[in-house]
Design a protein around this motif. Structure first.
Motif, PDB file in Angstrom:
ATOM      1  N   PHE A 160       0.837  -1.206   0.000  1.00  0.00           N
ATOM      2  CA  PHE A 160       0.000   0.000   0.000  1.00  0.00           C
ATOM      3  C   PHE A 160       0.874   1.260   0.000  1.00  0.00           C
ATOM      4  N   TYR A 161       1.891   1.277   0.846  1.00  0.00           N
ATOM      5  CA  TYR A 161       2.781   2.434   0.892  1.00  0.00           C
ATOM      6  C   TYR A 161       3.555   2.596  -0.417  1.00  0.00           C
ATOM      7  N   LEU A 196       2.602   1.643  -3.396  1.00  0.00           N
ATOM      8  CA  LEU A 196       1.679   2.135  -4.418  1.00  0.00           C
ATOM      9  C   LEU A 196       1.414   3.626  -4.255  1.00  0.00           C
ATOM     10  N   LYS A 197       1.349   4.101  -3.004  1.00  0.00           N
ATOM     11  CA  LYS A 197       1.089   5.509  -2.734  1.00  0.00           C
ATOM     12  C   LYS A 197       2.349   6.369  -2.780  1.00  0.00           C
ATOM     13  N   LYS A 226       4.677   6.474  -0.432  1.00  0.00           N
ATOM     14  CA  LYS A 226       4.898   6.998   0.917  1.00  0.00           C
ATOM     15  C   LYS A 226       5.770   6.034   1.712  1.00  0.00           C
ATOM     16  N   ARG A 248       3.580  -2.953 -10.116  1.00  0.00           N
ATOM     17  CA  ARG A 248       2.300  -2.527  -9.575  1.00  0.00           C
ATOM     18  C   ARG A 248       1.271  -3.662  -9.569  1.00  0.00           C
ATOM     19  N   LYS A 254      -0.706  -4.652  -6.149  1.00  0.00           N
ATOM     20  CA  LYS A 254      -2.169  -4.719  -6.062  1.00  0.00           C
ATOM     21  C   LYS A 254      -2.621  -6.117  -5.641  1.00  0.00           C
TER      22      LYS A 254
END
Length: 526
Positions: free
Chosen positions: A207-208, A210-211, A213, A421, A425
């Motif tokens: 998640f990080y 992909l963002k 961050k 990616r 996901k």
């Protein structure tokens, strides 16, 4: 005689509370040792980023830990409230592992968990690492003693029925501890917990990434989760083989039900990949089998036999007949404890006493049972075959999927490829899958043991408390509402912590000795 509605509602209540509790346990088991790995890297390298990583995942561990403890305590009280006769009949054996879990493992966790969270500035690096390890050890020892108790329910050993006290009593406590079913269940369960935590860490890290961050922390967490998860997923499958072998030796009906095997096959038996089992038709149609595999897994030989359901029902009839003799002897010993003939008859047939108790579902006095009633009682030893058959395949299918998933993750982390990616996901999609596998695995273990509360010893319908249907519905609704609220709180806290992200820990150094100061301050980590 307690009504079957009360029994089934008691089972439903315990199943709901157990399934909910087991949402937290696997993540606690796995995250605790992942924290040990991450903090060990910090101690060895002295790189602050690993301290930040450990503290971040430690926060998520703490939220999950609190909910796990709160929901676990409820289950232990249920043995007294909903399963009073069970507690009376086998409490001498079952209560000991639970007491040890509370006195040793739980207090170990409770003592060190506070030091782990609040001791960063008060302990040396190695001292703090030791506290983290002790929390992980305590968590896993808790699982050990709980599964020793559950394993005894699956395969009662080291205990015997005492006709003087009318209870089961311990004869060999070491046999209870080293019960092969309990040991197989323990290693299989904790490995599943390690897989669960690895998928969780990998998913949050994805998640990080992909963002865009917290990239540095996410990459390192991804790498730890990929390696730990690959080892854990492989061990789940290997140790699952050990569980299958334990079933062959000690729970033949459960193994036959898992395979939908109604008739004994010539050795070595084939493994059923697909089929449509039916309890009413007492057959499995449209089977697709892999020859020899089941025999090799379950007996570890080419000549070992896997007994079919029909043959096991025939065996149950024989054991019921022997159990009636033991039951009659117990009734005689109630009147005259010195009756040597009754004592000898009991000692010769005591292993089958539980099978006579199956008749109490159909007739008040098992000694009055006719052939038709014995037949009915024998067939009651067959669990819900279609449910077990399909749930096992869901669990096993996900188990092999985790191996492929973690092997891919490990390959990407080894190549320092964190930008795929499609895989990131996929990691998000995979996050709930370990919980699905774990919950259906628990259902296979517990439904597969039916109709027994303690296999071959105490039928479930005799174990329940004398409650009423309205009382049970009240508690079921109450627990559902309470646990639903706790679930919302848990999810919100976890999501808020993940959204906030890791923090860079900066020990506070006062400019003036006279200035009061907190122990530390935290700033967002890059």
């Amino acid at each position: 005689m307690i009504s079957m509605a009360v029994v089934e509602l008691s089972r439903l209540q315990f199943a709901l509370t157990a399934l909910y509790h087991f949402l937290f346990v696997p993540l606690t088991l796995g995250l605790s040792f992942m924290l040990v790995i991450m903090e060990s890297v910090y101690v060895m390298t002295d790189r602050p980023i690993w301290r930040d990583i450990t503290r971040f995942w430690g926060k998520l561990f703490g939220i999950n830990f609190v909910l796990g403890v709160a929901t676990g305590l409820t289950m232990e009280f249920e043995f007294g409230t909903n399963w009073a006769y069970y507690s009376h009949y086998v409490g001498d054996i079952f209560g000991a592992p639970l007491a040890i879990e509370g006195l040793m493992a739980f207090f170990l966790e409770a003592t060190f968990v506070g030091l782990m969270f609040f001791g960063w500035d008060r302990l040396s690096k190695r001292g703090h690492l030791l506290t983290t390890f002790m929390v992980a050890l305590g968590s896993n020892l808790s699982a050990l003693w709980i599964l020793v108790a559950n394993g005894w329910m699956q395969h009662p050993t080291g205990a015997t029925f005492n006709p003087q006290t009318m209870r089961m009593e311990v004869t060999d406590f070491m046999a209870v501890i080293f019960n092969p079913v309990a040991q197989a269940k323990f290693v299989h369960t904790v490995s599943a917990g390690y897989v669960c935590a690895s998928v969780f860490v990998l998913g949050v890290s994805a998640f990080y990434l992909l963002k865009g961050k917290h990239i540095a922390i996410a990459k390192r967490s991804f790498t730890v989760a990929a390696a730990f998860g690959l080892a854990a997923s492989l061990s789940v499958v290997v140790l699952g083989d050990e569980s299958g072998y334990a079933l062959t030796e000690n729970q033949k009906m459960k193994l036959a039900a898992i395979e939908g095997m109604w008739q004994t096959e010539p050795a070595p038996a084939g493994l059923t990949l697909f089929g449509l089992p039916s309890n009413s038709g007492r057959e499995t149609t449209h089977e697709i089998k892999v020859p020899y595999v089941l025999g090799l897994i379950s007996t570890r030989s080419l000549t070992g036999e896997v007994t079919g359901i029909n043959q096991l029902v025939d065996t149950a009839k024989v054991r019921i007949a022997a159990g009636i003799i033991a039951y009659d002897a117990v009734e005689t010993l109630k009147v005259d404890r010195n009756d040597l003939v009754a004592r000898e008859a009991f000692e010769r047939n005591k292993a089958d006493l539980g099978y006579a108790l199956l008749l109490k579902r159909f007739i008040a006095d098992p000694r009055q049972a006719d052939a038709a009633t014995i037949e009915k009682a024998a067939w009651s030893t067959v669990p819900n075959v279609p449910a077990i058959f399909w749930m096992f395949r869901i669990m096993a299918g996900l188990g092999f999927a985790f191996i492929a998933f973690f092997a891919t993750a490990f390959a990407f982390s080894s190549m320092r490829r964190f930008d795929a990616r499609w895989f990131l996901k996929l990691a998000l999609f995979m996050m709930p899958m370990p919980w699905i596998a774990i919950e259906v695995g628990w259902a296979v273990a517990e439904i597969g043991r039916q109709p027994w509360a303690v296999d071959g010893v105490l039928p479930t319908f005799l174990a329940a408390s004398s409650l009423t249907v309205p009382q049970l519905w009240t508690t079921i609704i109450g627990f559902t509402l309470l646990y639903g609220i706790l679930a919302v709180i848990e999810v919100k806290l976890m999501l808020a912590t993940i959204a906030k992200g890791p923090e860079r820990y900066v020990p506070w150094r006062p400019d003036s000795p006279a200035e009061p100061a907190p122990d530390f301050r935290a700033v967002p980590a890059e």
